[in-house]
Enzyme design. Structure first.
Site, PDB file in Angstrom:
ATOM      1  N   ASN A 113       0.807  -1.204   0.000  1.00 23.89           N
ATOM      2  CA  ASN A 113       0.000   0.000   0.000  1.00 23.89           C
ATOM      3  C   ASN A 113       0.851   1.270   0.000  1.00 23.89           C
ATOM      4  O   ASN A 113       1.772   1.417   0.802  1.00 23.89           O
ATOM      5  CB  ASN A 113      -0.899   0.012   1.245  1.00 23.89           C
ATOM      6  CG  ASN A 113      -1.764   1.255   1.333  1.00 23.89           C
ATOM      7  OD1 ASN A 113      -2.724   1.405   0.588  1.00 23.89           O
ATOM      8  ND2 ASN A 113      -1.420   2.150   2.247  1.00 23.89           N
ATOM      9  N   GLU A 114       0.551   2.193  -0.937  1.00 20.41           N
ATOM     10  CA  GLU A 114       1.191   3.510  -1.016  1.00 20.41           C
ATOM     11  C   GLU A 114       2.701   3.420  -0.746  1.00 20.41           C
ATOM     12  O   GLU A 114       3.226   4.017   0.204  1.00 20.41           O
ATOM     13  CB  GLU A 114       0.508   4.494  -0.063  1.00 20.41           C
ATOM     14  CG  GLU A 114      -0.947   4.740  -0.442  1.00 20.41           C
ATOM     15  CD  GLU A 114      -1.672   5.685   0.488  1.00 20.41           C
ATOM     16  OE1 GLU A 114      -1.073   6.150   1.484  1.00 20.41           O
ATOM     17  OE2 GLU A 114      -2.864   5.970   0.239  1.00 20.41           O
ATOM     18  N   PRO A 115       3.422   2.667  -1.570  1.00 22.12           N
ATOM     19  CA  PRO A 115       4.843   2.392  -1.284  1.00 22.12           C
ATOM     20  C   PRO A 115       5.722   3.628  -1.321  1.00 22.12           C
ATOM     21  O   PRO A 115       6.843   3.603  -0.798  1.00 22.12           O
ATOM     22  CB  PRO A 115       5.227   1.407  -2.396  1.00 22.12           C
ATOM     23  CG  PRO A 115       4.278   1.699  -3.516  1.00 22.12           C
ATOM     24  CD  PRO A 115       2.990   2.066  -2.848  1.00 22.12           C
ATOM     25  N   ALA A 169      -1.595   0.554  -5.838  1.00 19.47           N
ATOM     26  CA  ALA A 169      -2.239   1.155  -4.658  1.00 19.47           C
ATOM     27  C   ALA A 169      -1.577   2.484  -4.297  1.00 19.47           C
ATOM     28  O   ALA A 169      -1.220   2.725  -3.152  1.00 19.47           O
ATOM     29  CB  ALA A 169      -2.194   0.194  -3.464  1.00 19.47           C
ATOM     30  N   HIS A 204      -5.524   5.760  -5.340  1.00 19.59           N
ATOM     31  CA  HIS A 204      -6.245   6.351  -4.218  1.00 19.59           C
ATOM     32  C   HIS A 204      -6.559   7.807  -4.535  1.00 19.59           C
ATOM     33  O   HIS A 204      -5.656   8.596  -4.785  1.00 19.59           O
ATOM     34  CB  HIS A 204      -5.418   6.265  -2.924  1.00 19.59           C
ATOM     35  CG  HIS A 204      -5.115   4.863  -2.515  1.00 19.59           C
ATOM     36  ND1 HIS A 204      -4.134   4.559  -1.593  1.00 19.59           N
ATOM     37  CD2 HIS A 204      -5.654   3.673  -2.902  1.00 19.59           C
ATOM     38  CE1 HIS A 204      -4.090   3.247  -1.424  1.00 19.59           C
ATOM     39  NE2 HIS A 204      -5.001   2.690  -2.222  1.00 19.59           N
TER      40      HIS A 204
END
Length: 574
Positions: A113-115, A169, A204
């Site tokens: 998620n959101e790396p 993501a 997102h």
């Protein structure tokens, strides 16, 4: 109409090394049980950050983020390509053995998620590290796809992946600050078929908390930017799996406590549905959205945080326990869950009213969901008369009887937050105060009745309501040709505290269909099966003692009662 909005998510709180204990706590399990109780799989997936262990409860499918640092591995240790390939194969193999291939195939596997954010990039990925990680995950998934397809007759190579991979993501802000996700899209654009690790591109886009339209507008703008820069990605589908009205779940905001938040969720879904139904450039490529509202609230913002329930931590009792109160947002998702599979694009009419009309394939069921709101802002003109006229000729077949139920949540009426404020915002509500909040926590029934129709004769179902905005209204109409309720199964009774229990159950789905015509459920109780004591319906009253036998049945809009479940004996607190 595909059910593209039935996902939620959460992030375990700090400390991160205690995530497992948090997710398996009684509070978390109860929260997920309640989320899973929406009708017709109103929420089907739960997306959880830092999940390298699995939580299975209440039929919710995990959106399994391959994110986190396995125990025993330090952050400075490199995770090699071979490590991720092996880990993915072991995870998928473990859970298919445990839960079945059919069940696990419904999960959504997603990369980290959101790396690009430092708070999430715990392994300090460089761009090369991240791409290596993503392709290793893809390779591990591909190996499992080939393994299971080879074992299944008729599963050819042309069929979709059993385990599609979602990612990256990302927030997709500036290239300077978000190089990992943008680099992944650049690689995908170079070779969409074999050189892209993702089957669906996830992003997102939240709003600012002002207007629901900001979520769709943000998604449109991002897709436009992506396709202008990477035109080959027109062959990919996209999904917004953090599509909330505003970021920062724990910040207390009054609009998140009352009907306004529920109305904003409806608006976000309705606006995306119009894009999908009208097949505009965004709608053709959009797959699903998810709202992050499966968090556990805490005092003093028990209602005002971005959650579906208000959680009261009753820490002064022995032992401490927790009570939940439903917020209007949960009811809004329940109303959306009753929509049928055939729907027209969202309509807007004067007075800030929008609505979706839907029917089932056999023309035996109609559901209309409508809302009037000003998003997070108050309505200056609160009252508005709303008239509904439904032609009955859409119901196919011979002479039949229609039954209908109209429910609504309205500002100030279905508002436990307002009542809690009037009570003085007690951190530990009394039993009387909790009962009062629960009296107003669910939709109110505005009208219920029946209507006979004859083929060839023009007739209408007409309703007129004077409603206080913001509001959401659900109109359900069922033909008597709709199947009667199926049997209840899987009844469980669990202690909450002293004289309160939580009862959960499942409703059989005949021929794979949803049960959209259910009006209510009846819970019956008797203390003993010895002697001649009759069972008593206890929906609206307490039992004389909690120890005894419980059974449940469904009742539909035609007052047809389904078979009782097998009685379950509750004898001790658990």
């Amino acid at each position: 109409m595909k059910r593209f909005w039935t996902s939620t998510g959460l992030c375990p709180p700090e400390p991160r090394n205690a995530s497992g204990a948090f997710l398996l706590s009684k509070d978390s399990l109860t929260n997920l049980e309640l989320i899973g109780s929406l009708p017709n799989r109103g929420i089907s997936h739960v997306r959880i950050h830092w999940l390298l262990d699995l939580l299975e409860v209440c039929g919710l499918y995990p959106a399994f983020e391959l994110m986190g640092i396995p125990q025993g591995m330090a952050t400075e240790q490199p995770c090699t390509e071979a490590f991720w390939i092996d880990l993915v194969q072991q995870l998928v193999g473990r859970y298919t053995d445990r839960y079945s291939l059919r069940y696990v195939a419904e999960w959504r596997f997603e990369t980290w998620n959101e790396p690009d954010l430092r708070s999430y990039n715990q392994l300090n990925f460089t761009t090369n590290d991240y791409l290596s990680y993503a392709f290793a995950i893809r390779k591990g998934m591909s190996m499992m796809n080939l393994k299971f397809k080879a074992a299944q007759p008729g599963n050819g190579a042309t069929r979709r992946a059993i385990f599609p991979l979602y990612g990256p993501a990302g927030l997709f802000k500036s290239l300077e600050h978000h190089p990992l996700c943008w680099s992944a899209l650049e690689v995908c654009n170079s070779n969409v078929t074999d050189g892209c690790p993702f089957d669906t591109i996830t992003f997102h886009r939240k709003g600012s908390g002002r207007w629901a339209s900001e979520v769709l507008d943000g998604g449109r703008q991002l897709l436009n930017d992506v396709l202008n820069q990477f035109p080959n990605l027109k062959r990919k589908m996209f999904a917004n799996d953090e599509a909330d009205p505003i970021a920062g779940w724990s910040t207390g905001r009054p609009f998140q406590a009352d009907v306004r938040y529920g109305a904003m969720l409806f608006s976000i879904v309705a606006q995306h549905w119009s894009a999908i139904a009208n097949r505009d450039e965004f709608g053709q490529r959009f797959q699903f959205l998810s709202h992050d509202n499966a968090f556990l609230s805490y005092y003093p913002y028990v209602f005002e945080q971005r959650t579906l329930f208000a959680r009261f931590q009753m820490n002064l009792t022995n032992p401490p326990h927790v009570r939940f109160v439903v917020k209007p947002a949960f009811s809004a998702l329940g109303m959306l869950a009753n929509l049928a599979p055939l729907a027209v694009p969202t309509r807007q009419i004067e007075g800030n009213v929008s609505y979706i009309t839907s029917v089932d394939e056999r023309s035996a069921y109609l559901c209309l969901v409508a809302s009037r709101s000003n998003d997070s802002f108050p309505m200056w003109r609160k009252r508005l008369r709303w008239n509904v006229s439904i032609p009955t000729d859409i119901f196919a077949g011979t002479r039949t009887r229609l039954s209908y139920l109209v429910e609504a949540i309205q500002d100030g009426r279905n508002d436990p937050f307002q009542l809690w404020q009037m009570q003085g915002k007690p951190p530990y509500p009394t039993a009387h105060q909790l009962a009062a909040m629960r009296e107003v926590q669910l939709p109110s029934v505005l009208k219920v009745g029946s209507h006979n129709i004859d083929p060839g004769k023009v007739s209408y179902l007409k309703f007129s309501f004077n409603l206080r905005a913001p509001w959401i209204v659900s109109v359900r109409v069922c033909s008597e040709h709709y199947p009667p309720p199926a049997q209840i199964y899987g009844v469980r009774v669990r202690s909450v505290y002293r004289d309160e229990v939580l009862i959960t159950w499942k409703l059989s789905r005949e021929r794979g269909e949803y049960n959209r015509c259910i009006q209510t459920y009846e819970v019956w109780f008797k203390s003993s099966y010895a002697g001649f004591e009759p069972s008593k319906k206890v929906n609206r009253k307490s039992c004389s003692g909690m120890i005894g036998y419980y059974k449940v049945r469904a009742v539909d809009l035609h007052d047809r009662k389904g078979p009782f479940s097998t009685p379950v004996h509750y004898k001790i607190s658990a």
